[in-house]
Every structure is written in structure tokens, then in C-alpha cells.
Design a protein around this motif. Structure first.
Motif, mmCIF file in Angstrom:
data_model
loop_
_atom_site.group_PDB
_atom_site.id
_atom_site.type_symbol
_atom_site.label_atom_id
_atom_site.label_comp_id
_atom_site.label_asym_id
_atom_site.label_seq_id
_atom_site.Cartn_x
_atom_site.Cartn_y
_atom_site.Cartn_z
ATOM 1 N N PRO A 104 179.212 24.282 54.387
ATOM 2 C CA PRO A 104 177.960 24.277 53.615
ATOM 3 C C PRO A 104 177.194 25.584 53.766
ATOM 4 C CG PRO A 104 178.219 22.213 54.830
ATOM 5 C CD PRO A 104 179.281 23.153 55.332
ATOM 6 N N GLU A 105 176.545 26.002 52.679
ATOM 7 C CA GLU A 105 175.806 27.263 52.688
ATOM 8 C C GLU A 105 174.685 27.257 53.721
ATOM 9 O OE1 GLU A 105 174.457 28.042 48.756
ATOM 10 O OE2 GLU A 105 176.412 28.789 48.066
ATOM 11 N N GLY A 106 174.037 26.115 53.921
ATOM 12 C CA GLY A 106 172.935 26.041 54.866
ATOM 13 C C GLY A 106 173.362 25.853 56.304
ATOM 14 N N GLY A 107 174.665 25.938 56.545
ATOM 15 C CA GLY A 107 175.190 25.718 57.888
ATOM 16 C C GLY A 107 175.542 24.255 58.103
ATOM 17 N N GLY A 108 176.028 23.955 59.268
ATOM 18 C CA GLY A 108 176.418 22.585 59.580
ATOM 19 C C GLY A 108 177.922 22.408 59.618
ATOM 20 N N LYS A 109 178.322 21.198 59.899
ATOM 21 C CA LYS A 109 179.734 20.868 60.061
ATOM 22 C C LYS A 109 180.474 20.949 58.721
ATOM 23 C CE LYS A 109 182.641 17.163 61.946
ATOM 24 N NZ LYS A 109 182.623 15.787 62.522
ATOM 25 N N PRO A 110 181.697 21.506 58.710
ATOM 26 C CA PRO A 110 182.481 21.536 57.468
ATOM 27 C C PRO A 110 182.684 20.134 56.895
ATOM 28 C CG PRO A 110 183.453 22.997 59.082
ATOM 29 C CD PRO A 110 182.383 22.223 59.810
ATOM 30 N N GLU A 111 182.684 20.040 55.577
ATOM 31 C CA GLU A 111 182.862 18.777 54.875
ATOM 32 C C GLU A 111 184.120 18.848 54.014
ATOM 33 O OE1 GLU A 111 179.395 17.665 52.625
ATOM 34 O OE2 GLU A 111 178.050 18.690 54.040
ATOM 35 N N PHE A 112 184.654 17.670 53.690
ATOM 36 C CA PHE A 112 185.844 17.628 52.839
ATOM 37 C C PHE A 112 185.483 17.933 51.393
ATOM 38 C CE2 PHE A 112 187.292 14.915 56.375
ATOM 39 C CZ PHE A 112 188.486 15.546 56.657
ATOM 40 N N VAL A 113 186.325 18.731 50.740
ATOM 41 C CA VAL A 113 186.157 18.995 49.320
ATOM 42 C C VAL A 113 186.578 17.766 48.528
ATOM 43 C CG1 VAL A 113 186.576 21.464 49.612
ATOM 44 C CG2 VAL A 113 188.497 19.947 49.066
ATOM 45 N N HIS A 114 186.312 17.773 47.231
ATOM 46 C CA HIS A 114 186.855 16.761 46.325
ATOM 47 C C HIS A 114 187.888 17.431 45.426
ATOM 48 C CE1 HIS A 114 183.668 13.299 46.419
ATOM 49 N NE2 HIS A 114 184.083 13.657 47.623
ATOM 50 N N THR A 115 188.924 16.694 45.071
ATOM 51 C CA THR A 115 189.983 17.244 44.226
ATOM 52 C C THR A 115 190.164 16.408 42.975
ATOM 53 O OG1 THR A 115 191.714 15.986 45.385
ATOM 54 C CG2 THR A 115 191.213 18.204 46.216
ATOM 55 N N LEU A 116 190.581 17.086 41.899
ATOM 56 C CA LEU A 116 190.865 16.437 40.625
ATOM 57 C C LEU A 116 192.130 17.041 40.042
ATOM 58 C CD1 LEU A 116 187.545 17.314 40.664
ATOM 59 C CD2 LEU A 116 187.569 15.621 38.819
ATOM 60 N N ASN A 117 192.821 16.276 39.224
ATOM 61 C CA ASN A 117 194.016 16.801 38.560
ATOM 62 C C ASN A 117 194.173 16.150 37.197
ATOM 63 O OD1 ASN A 117 196.095 14.416 38.779
ATOM 64 N ND2 ASN A 117 195.149 14.574 40.811
ATOM 65 N N GLY A 118 194.825 16.866 36.297
ATOM 66 C CA GLY A 118 195.049 16.315 34.967
ATOM 67 C C GLY A 118 196.015 17.152 34.165
ATOM 68 N N SER A 119 196.695 16.517 33.229
ATOM 69 C CA SER A 119 197.627 17.213 32.350
ATOM 70 C C SER A 119 196.862 17.889 31.232
ATOM 71 C CB SER A 119 198.620 16.223 31.730
ATOM 72 O OG SER A 119 199.234 15.433 32.724
ATOM 73 N N GLY A 120 197.249 19.130 30.956
ATOM 74 C CA GLY A 120 196.520 19.817 29.916
ATOM 75 C C GLY A 120 197.347 20.591 28.909
#
Length: 430
Positions: free
Chosen positions: A370-386
Motif C-alpha cells: 500500500p502507498e500509505g505503508g503497512g503490511k502487503p495485501e493480496f492483489v485481485h486477478t481477472l481473466n477473459g477471452s478477447g
């Protein structure tokens, strides 16, 4: 992968989510293993403390000349060492058991996903375009005169077996043009970054996106230990595998055109005619890595990116929300886009766009700082056919067919075909 802390703190919500998916595993099953694991860890820590205390007393007993106490304490240190090793091994086994169980459980569906048993319970949310009214009986793609010489299933079967196709001439050219058109649209209009990556990946990459361990039969394992990707979702999503990125890095949006390989396990007898369901096919994939607060918004954006391709090609489609009984293993919510195929007189899936939340990120340990500092957090992921290139080719051929067996090609595709507009009934691009 599920967050064990969430299950501890929200067992009822977890059970309700699994019940919606028809999964029989309950929070009590999971928390029972978790409690046993934690008890072993606590006991090992207590035994370690006792061992440390006894170790300190051994020297004092020796200095005092108390041989009996010295021998007792030394024996106690040895006993505690063995006890610690046993407890740690038992805790390790319970941890592996817990991880194995969690790895086989599907993602929790988003609250606005409709409940249902199968595809019949999916919910249509919109349509675009009016299916063309033909003054003749429309044919399926493989029946068209224009593709008879350019879509060879017999030779492909000789080369590799069933569910392969050998494309040549105008058909191969249009297929290639479609992929280039999709990539150029996504990169120049939709802001995606083009990636050209490997189609063979290590086992942990397949695990990271959820293909393993549960769905290994759906993919191909090479004898050297690599897996052939079922979609470049695997390659693109794992770019952030075991990485901590800065919050400013997000969102990251990738696209790739790649070969894809699927065993089609469990689909025997389905769509055997033509090239609708193949062991080897090509797809233009989209993957987004986002901040948790932005993933649902990104899901709508990605769906729109896929829809735009069909609109530019003039292919009617409908967009549906998959119900709980039809969603994929790693998805929280999925939009399927189905293109109109006149030869079958029905809509068929051409894209599936899913938001996975932090489900894949936990499996691959993908986090952001996080930009404000603190413990790392999990990202979110997405996928799709295009989109799925072969299925898009089918839609283009069937929607553009003429009574004489020739095919009019979409205007949007002409620049990628050197200005060519049609495949004649003899299979020539003109």
C-alpha cells in the motif's frame, strides 16, 4: 485458495457460500484440521520452552556437582528434543492436509451471482445486434463451399487424431487476421499491454491459477514436467507470482495471442463436427491485476473490451451471468458472451470473463505494498477471452455466408486482409 482466517472468523458465511455451490465440505471439517494443527504447534512451542529451561539448568547442576540432577536434566532435554520433533512433524502433516483440502475447494461466489444448478439457470443481462434473416437455409461453418478446401479435418486426423483442424489458404488468412485485429484493438483502444509468453509452464504456475491439482486431466503434461497451457491466463496471471508490487503498479492489463491445449476430458460426443471444440486452438486472452477495491469495476471493463470486438465485426451476441452451478473453479463472478451462429440457430460461448478476487493471488502469493505503508495485501486477478479466435472465425463465416457458398467478410477486418472483402465459393480471397 481460501483465507483460513476468514473461515475461522466467518464460518457461517463460508458454509453458506459452499452450500450455494453444492460443496459438501463445511467449515467444521476445515477448522477441525486447523485446530489440530495449531494445537501441535502450541505444544511444540511449550516443549521448546521446557527444553530451553532445562538446558540452562544442566550447566548449573554440573557446576554444583549434583550428578543425579545433571543426568535427569540431560535426559529431559533429550526427551523434549524428540517430543518437539514429533509434534513439528505432526503439525507439518496437518498443515499439508489443510492446504490440500483448501486447494480443492472452489472460490466463494459473489453475492449477486444467481443461484442455479447448470447453464439453464444462467441469467441474460443484455443483447446486441439482430440475427440476420436469411432467404435460404444457413449452413454450419464446415459445410460452406468457401471453406471446403481450407478447413481440412481428415488430414488433421491423419496427423494428430480427432479434434484437430488443418487450415490453409483464405481460411488460414482470415483466422490470422482475426487474431491480429483483436490484439491491435486491445492494445491501441483498450490500453492492454501485449505479451508473447511460453505455452509450456512449470507445475506451480498451473497450481497458481487453479488448474491444479483438481483439473489435471483437462490439460496435457509433458514428460519433461512442463504443462501445456489451456489458456494464456496461466502465463499472464503468473507474471506476478510470488511478487510484491507497489500499489502504483496497479492496475496491470495484459493481452496475449497464443496456442491453447485442452484434453476436453468429459466432453466425449459434444461438438464433434467442425472446429467448435478442439484439443488445440488459439485465443486472444486478457488478464488484469488490480487493487481489491477496483476488481468488480474492472470486471465490467473487461467484459466491455470483449463485446467491442464482436460489435466491430457486426456479430450479434448476448451477455449472460453464470449461475453458481455453471461457474468455473476460481471465479467469484463470470460473464459469458455468446455469439450468434446461424448454422446452429443458437448463441454459443465465445468469451468467458471472470473476476477471481484474491483466490488466485493467495495460491501464487501475489501482493502489493500500500502507498500509505503497512503490511502487503493480496492483489485481485481477472481473466477473459478477447476472443477465442477459432470460434470467432466460425461466427464470421456463418454470419457472412451467401447462398452460393461464398462468405462476405466484416468491413472492420478488411485492413488486416489487405483490403480483401470476401471468400469466394471456390475458396479464394478477393
Amino acid at each position: 485458495m481460501h483465507d483460513i482466517r476468514f473461515i475461522r472468523e466467518n464460518p457461517d458465511a463460508f458454509d453458506a457460500a459452499m452450500a450455494r455451490l453444492g460443496v459438501s465440505v463445511s467449515s467444521s471439517d476445515i477448522l477441525g484440521i486447523d485446530a489440530g494443527r495449531r494445537e501441535k504447534i502450541t505444544a511444540a512451542e511449550a516443549a521448546q520452552a521446557e527444553r530451553n529451561a532445562a538446558s540452562k539448568q544442566v550447566g548449573a547442576a554440573k557446576a554444583k556437582g549434583d550428578e543425579a540432577e545433571f543426568e535427569r536434566l540431560r535426559a529431559l532435554v533429550g526427551e523434549k528434543k524428540a517430543e518437539i520433533a514429533r509434534l513439528e512433524e505432526e503439525a507439518k502433516a496437518e498443515d499439508a492436509r489443510l492446504t490440500e483440502l483448501l486447494a480443492t475447494l472452489p472460490n466463494m461466489p459473489h453475492e449477486d451471482v444467481p443461484d442455479g444448478a447448470d447453464e439453464n439457470d444462467n441469467v441474460e443481462i443484455r443483447r446486441w445486434g439482430e440475427p440476420r434473416v436469411f432467404d435460404f437455409e444457413p449452413k454450419e461453418h464446415y459445410e460452406l463451399a468457401a471453406v471446403q478446401d481450407g478447413m481440412d479435418f481428415e488430414t488433421a486426423a491423419k496427423l494428430a487424431g480427432s479434434r484437430f483442424v488443418l487450415m490453409s489458404g483464405a481460411v488460414a488468412r482470415v483466422h490470422r487476421a482475426l487474431a491480429q485485429f483483436m490484439l491491435d484493438t486491445h492494445t491501441t483502444e483498450h490500453g492492454l499491454t501485449e505479451v508473447n509468453g511460453p505455452v509450456m509452464v512449470r507445475e506451480e504456475m498451473m497450481y497458481g491459477t487453479g488448474q491444479l491439482p483438481k483439473f489435471g486431466d483437462d490439460s496435457y503434461l509433458l514428460r519433461e514436467g512442463w504443462w501445456l497451457i489451456p489458456t494464456s491466463e496461466v502465463t499472464l496471471t503468473n507474471i506476478v507470482n510470488d511478487v510484491i508490487v507497489e500499489e502504483g503498479y496497479l492496475p496491470r492489463r495484459f493481452t496475449a495471442h497464443s496456442l491453447c491445449f485442452r484434453s476436453e476430458a468429459g466432453s466425449a460426443g459434444r461438438d464433434t463436427a467442425g472446429m467448435l471444440r478442439q484439443h488445440q486452438f488459439e485465443k486472444v486472452e486478457m488478464v488484469s491485476v488490480t487493487h481489491p477495491d477496483k476488481s468488480m469495476e474492472e470486471h465490467e471493463r473487461m467484459t466491455r473490451c470483449a463485446e467491442v470486438i464482436l460489435e466491430k465485426l457486426g456479430i450479434p451476441y448476448r451477455t449472460i451471468v453464470l449461475c453458481t452451478g455453471d461457474m468455473g473453479f476460481g471465479a467469484r463472478k463470470t460473464h459469458d458472451i455468446e455469439a450468434w451462429l446461424p448454422g446452429q440457430n443458437m448463441y454459443r460461448e465465445i468469451s468467458s470473463v471472470s473476476v477471481c478476487g484474491d483466490f488466485q493471488a493467495r495460491r501464487m502469493n501475489a501482493r502489493f505494498r500500500p502507498e500509505g505503508g503497512g503490511k502487503p495485501e493480496f492483489v485481485h486477478t481477472l481473466n477473459g477471452s478477447g476472443l477465442a479466435v477459432g470460434r470467432c472465425l466460425i461466427a464470421v463465416l456463418e454470419n457472412g455466408q451467401r447462398e452460393d457458398g461464398s462468405v462476405d467478410l466484416p468491413e472492420a477486418l478488411h485492413p488486416w486482409l489487405g483490403g480483401k472483402r470476401r471468400i469466394t465459393a471456390e475458396g479464394t480471397l478477393v
